[in-house]
Design a protein around this motif. Structure first.
Motif, PDB file in Angstrom:
ATOM      1  N   LEU A  16       0.868  -1.169   0.000  1.00 49.25           N
ATOM      2  CA  LEU A  16       0.000   0.000   0.000  1.00 49.25           C
ATOM      3  C   LEU A  16       0.908   1.223   0.000  1.00 49.25           C
ATOM      4  N   MET A  17       1.167   1.752  -1.192  1.00 47.57           N
ATOM      5  CA  MET A  17       2.139   2.843  -1.333  1.00 47.57           C
ATOM      6  C   MET A  17       1.684   4.133  -0.677  1.00 47.57           C
ATOM      7  N   SER A  18       0.422   4.502  -0.883  1.00 53.15           N
ATOM      8  CA  SER A  18      -0.035   5.756  -0.285  1.00 53.15           C
ATOM      9  C   SER A  18      -1.510   5.641   0.055  1.00 53.15           C
ATOM     10  N   ILE A  19      -1.860   6.163   1.210  1.00 43.25           N
ATOM     11  CA  ILE A  19      -3.237   6.107   1.675  1.00 43.25           C
ATOM     12  C   ILE A  19      -3.997   7.305   1.108  1.00 43.25           C
ATOM     13  N   CYS A  22      -3.722   7.381  -5.433  1.00 43.52           N
ATOM     14  CA  CYS A  22      -3.394   6.254  -6.300  1.00 43.52           C
ATOM     15  C   CYS A  22      -1.976   5.771  -6.028  1.00 43.52           C
ATOM     16  N   GLY A  23      -1.798   4.512  -6.048  1.00 38.49           N
ATOM     17  CA  GLY A  23      -0.483   3.921  -5.841  1.00 38.49           C
ATOM     18  C   GLY A  23      -0.628   2.428  -5.924  1.00 38.49           C
ATOM     19  N   PRO A  24       0.426   1.695  -6.137  1.00 39.73           N
ATOM     20  CA  PRO A  24       0.291   0.251  -6.260  1.00 39.73           C
ATOM     21  C   PRO A  24      -0.321  -0.364  -5.001  1.00 39.73           C
ATOM     22  N   TYR A  25      -1.274  -1.227  -5.213  1.00 47.16           N
ATOM     23  CA  TYR A  25      -1.877  -1.981  -4.116  1.00 47.16           C
ATOM     24  C   TYR A  25      -1.850  -3.451  -4.507  1.00 47.16           C
ATOM     25  N   ALA A  26      -1.465  -4.294  -3.568  1.00 48.64           N
ATOM     26  CA  ALA A  26      -1.501  -5.738  -3.756  1.00 48.64           C
ATOM     27  C   ALA A  26      -1.595  -6.381  -2.379  1.00 48.64           C
ATOM     28  N   HIS A  27      -2.280  -7.508  -2.316  1.00 50.55           N
ATOM     29  CA  HIS A  27      -2.392  -8.238  -1.056  1.00 50.55           C
ATOM     30  C   HIS A  27      -2.443  -9.732  -1.359  1.00 50.55           C
ATOM     31  N   SER A  87      -4.552  -1.503  -8.081  1.00 50.80           N
ATOM     32  CA  SER A  87      -3.752  -2.706  -8.286  1.00 50.80           C
ATOM     33  C   SER A  87      -3.100  -2.681  -9.663  1.00 50.80           C
ATOM     34  N   SER A  88      -1.894  -3.255  -9.702  1.00 51.07           N
ATOM     35  CA  SER A  88      -1.151  -3.320 -10.955  1.00 51.07           C
ATOM     36  C   SER A  88      -0.168  -4.482 -10.880  1.00 51.07           C
ATOM     37  N   GLU A  89       0.379  -4.823 -12.020  1.00 54.76           N
ATOM     38  CA  GLU A  89       1.411  -5.861 -12.047  1.00 54.76           C
ATOM     39  C   GLU A  89       2.591  -5.448 -11.172  1.00 54.76           C
ATOM     40  N   TYR A  90       2.914  -4.162 -11.185  1.00 61.09           N
ATOM     41  CA  TYR A  90       4.026  -3.651 -10.373  1.00 61.09           C
ATOM     42  C   TYR A  90       3.807  -3.966  -8.887  1.00 61.09           C
ATOM     43  N   ILE A  94       6.096  -6.488  -6.447  1.00 58.92           N
ATOM     44  CA  ILE A  94       6.648  -6.098  -5.143  1.00 58.92           C
ATOM     45  C   ILE A  94       6.196  -7.087  -4.068  1.00 58.92           C
ATOM     46  N   ALA A  95       4.904  -7.428  -4.071  1.00 59.38           N
ATOM     47  CA  ALA A  95       4.372  -8.361  -3.072  1.00 59.38           C
ATOM     48  C   ALA A  95       5.087  -9.708  -3.146  1.00 59.38           C
TER      49      ALA A  95
END
Length: 128
Positions: A16-19, A22-27, A87-90, A94-95
């Motif tokens: 979670l890059m930034s609350i 927009c920013g990459p999100y993955a879980h 969410s993105s491939e990036y 990272i995850a």
């Protein structure tokens, strides 16, 4: 070839890059095991498509391979979530990288101090 020496359950990574922006999100939640008889890397996801779309699995796989740095393992993805917007491939790459490094720390293949660099990863027994 080095194989993961022991299981590492419940590695949870939430990128979670930034609350609020927009920013990459993955879980993902991953269970790591020593590889099977062939000694090859394996990735299986049992997370429902609505939780973790298949389109992100190649990036997650690439990140896991980077994070494991040549150590082979069998990885089972049991949970996940994504954002339609962020969410993105990036983010999934990272995850995967963080999850792979976490497995190496948990099994002693990396020093415990390395845990400090794994900003988004949590696992049972994580060094403080």
């Amino acid at each position: 070839m080095t194989c993961l020496p022991s299981p590492v359950p419940d590695v949870c990574v939430r990128v979670l890059m930034s609350i609020g922006a927009c920013g990459p999100y993955a879980h993902v939640v991953a269970h790591f095991e020593p590889p099977g008889p062939g000694g090859e890397f394996e990735l299986v996801s049992v997370a429902p498509e609505r939780q973790l779309p298949a389109e992100y699995l190649p990036a997650l796989r690439a990140g896991l391979l980077e994070g494991l740095d040549g150590v082979t393992a069998a990885v089972l993805i049991t949970e996940g979530s994504f954002s339609e917007v962020d969410s993105s491939e990036y983010g999934y790459r990272i995850a995967g990288r963080q999850a792979g490094r976490a497995a190496l720390v948990a099994t002693g293949l990396l020093p415990p101090e390395e845990a400090g660099s794994l900003r988004w990863a949590r696992w049972p027994g994580r060094p403080v």
